[in-house]
Scaffold this active site. Structure first.
Site, PDB file in Angstrom:
ATOM      1  N   TYR A   1       0.801  -1.225   0.000  1.00 46.81           N
ATOM      2  CA  TYR A   1       0.000   0.000   0.000  1.00 46.81           C
ATOM      3  C   TYR A   1       0.837   1.281   0.000  1.00 46.81           C
ATOM      4  CZ  TYR A   1      -3.774   3.301   0.907  1.00 46.81           C
ATOM      5  OH  TYR A   1      -4.652   4.345   0.804  1.00 46.81           O
TER       6      TYR A   1
ATOM      7  N   TYR B   1       9.210 -12.292   0.229  1.00 47.86           N
ATOM      8  CA  TYR B   1       8.062 -12.612  -0.627  1.00 47.86           C
ATOM      9  C   TYR B   1       7.758 -11.398  -1.510  1.00 47.86           C
ATOM     10  CZ  TYR B   1       3.265 -14.301  -1.675  1.00 47.86           C
ATOM     11  OH  TYR B   1       2.114 -14.730  -2.283  1.00 47.86           O
TER      12      TYR B   1
ATOM     13  N   ARG C   1      -0.277  -7.847  -5.397  1.00 46.83           N
ATOM     14  CA  ARG C   1      -0.945  -7.642  -4.117  1.00 46.83           C
ATOM     15  C   ARG C   1      -0.393  -6.437  -3.356  1.00 46.83           C
ATOM     16  NH1 ARG C   1      -4.401 -11.495  -2.000  1.00 46.83           N
ATOM     17  NH2 ARG C   1      -4.414 -13.536  -3.012  1.00 46.83           N
TER      18      ARG C   1
ATOM     19  N   ILE D   1       6.262 -22.624  -3.146  1.00 45.55           N
ATOM     20  CA  ILE D   1       5.326 -22.455  -2.036  1.00 45.55           C
ATOM     21  C   ILE D   1       3.969 -22.277  -2.702  1.00 45.55           C
ATOM     22  CG2 ILE D   1       4.701 -21.098  -0.003  1.00 45.55           C
ATOM     23  CD1 ILE D   1       7.616 -20.224   0.205  1.00 45.55           C
TER      24      ILE D   1
END
Length: 277
Positions: A92, A118, A123, A188
């Protein structure tokens, strides 16, 4: 090095609470199927909806868009026995590359555990560049990356440039075969909740240099993966786990709800095919 197939395990809920009985059942089920490790509290585990007490019981995925909050969480969780953390890029607030580097250096300094970075720009709205990631790889306890860059070119470049002792595990389920074929250390993968044996077999075939066998094992998974992400993760996966009796309820926490009736019918076909096989 961090290698192999890791499961970002779902967090089962029942009537609003964490269903620890189902959670323990899942752990036993997947370890018996031969996965290499469990990754709790990722986005697949709906970590943003969990409170501190629940996180302490489920441990451990630690990420935030506030560096100090991550450092505080690490200090709180140090008493637990876990080998490392997966920490997502700050979301964000869209920091610069300098800010991202400083953020992960601070996190690594706040713990003696291994840190896996990550990178998932779709996202977080920020993309950790390969240059930045290679620089961070010089930090002793930053041992690898969960790569979900969304760019196959960026991912393949990372595999070509990374230090030998730095692990790249793909977080892009649909690219598991491609990344393994190009030297990735593993994945993953949320999709590996379903047809787990096939995912395990892909990794084992690559370890044996059996590319043709890996391709054959991957073929049905290539058709399955898009279906599991047709609606918001982990709703489709939880539905299938519930249908198979592995969890007591397909419940997610708001703002996630349940899958549509149309997708449920398509997923029921997957369950039926597996039971008939």
């Amino acid at each position: 090095m961090v290698t192999g197939l890791w499961l970002p395990i779902v967090t089962p809920f029942r009537d609003g609470a964490v269903d620890f009985k189902s959670y323990e059942r899942l752990i036993e089920h997947y370890l018996a199927l031969g996965i290499d490790g469990l990754f709790p509290l990722g986005t697949t585990g709906e970590s943003p909806t969990l409170d501190e007490a629940e996180i302490d019981e489920l441990v451990v995925g630690v990420g935030s868009n506030a560096t100090a909050k991550v450092e505080k969480a690490l200090k709180r969780l140090q008493r637990h026995a876990f080998e490392g953390i997966v920490s997502v890029c700050p979301y964000y607030n869209r920091p610069s590359q300098d800010g991202l580097i400083a953020h992960f250096r601070a996190i690594a300094a706040a713990t003696d555990r291994d840190v896996l970075i990550y990178n998932i720009p779709y996202r977080t709205a920020v993309n950790l560049s390969n240059d930045s990631l290679i620089e961070l790889a010089e930090v002793k306890n930053i041992v690898g990356a969960k790569d979900s860059s969304g760019s196959i070119a960026q991912s393949l470049e990372l595999l070509a440039r990374k230090p030998r002792d730095f692990s790249v595990l793909t977080g892009e389920d649909a690219l598991y075969f491609t990344m393994m074929a190009n030297g990735g250390e593993g994945g993953i993968l949320a999709a590996s909740h379903v047809m787990t044996e096939r995912f395990v077999d892909v990794g084992r075939r690559f370890a044996a240099n059996d590319v043709a066998g890996a391709r054959a094992a991957w073929a049905p998974l290539a058709r399955l993966v898009p279906l599991l992400f047709a609606e918001a993760n982990p709703m489709p996966i939880k539905y299938l786990l519930w249908r198979q009796g592995l969890i007591a309820s397909p419940e997610c926490r708001l703002p996630l709800t349940r899958i549509s009736d149309g997708l449920a019918r398509r997923l029921d076909g997957v369950v039926g095919e597996r039971l008939a096989a």
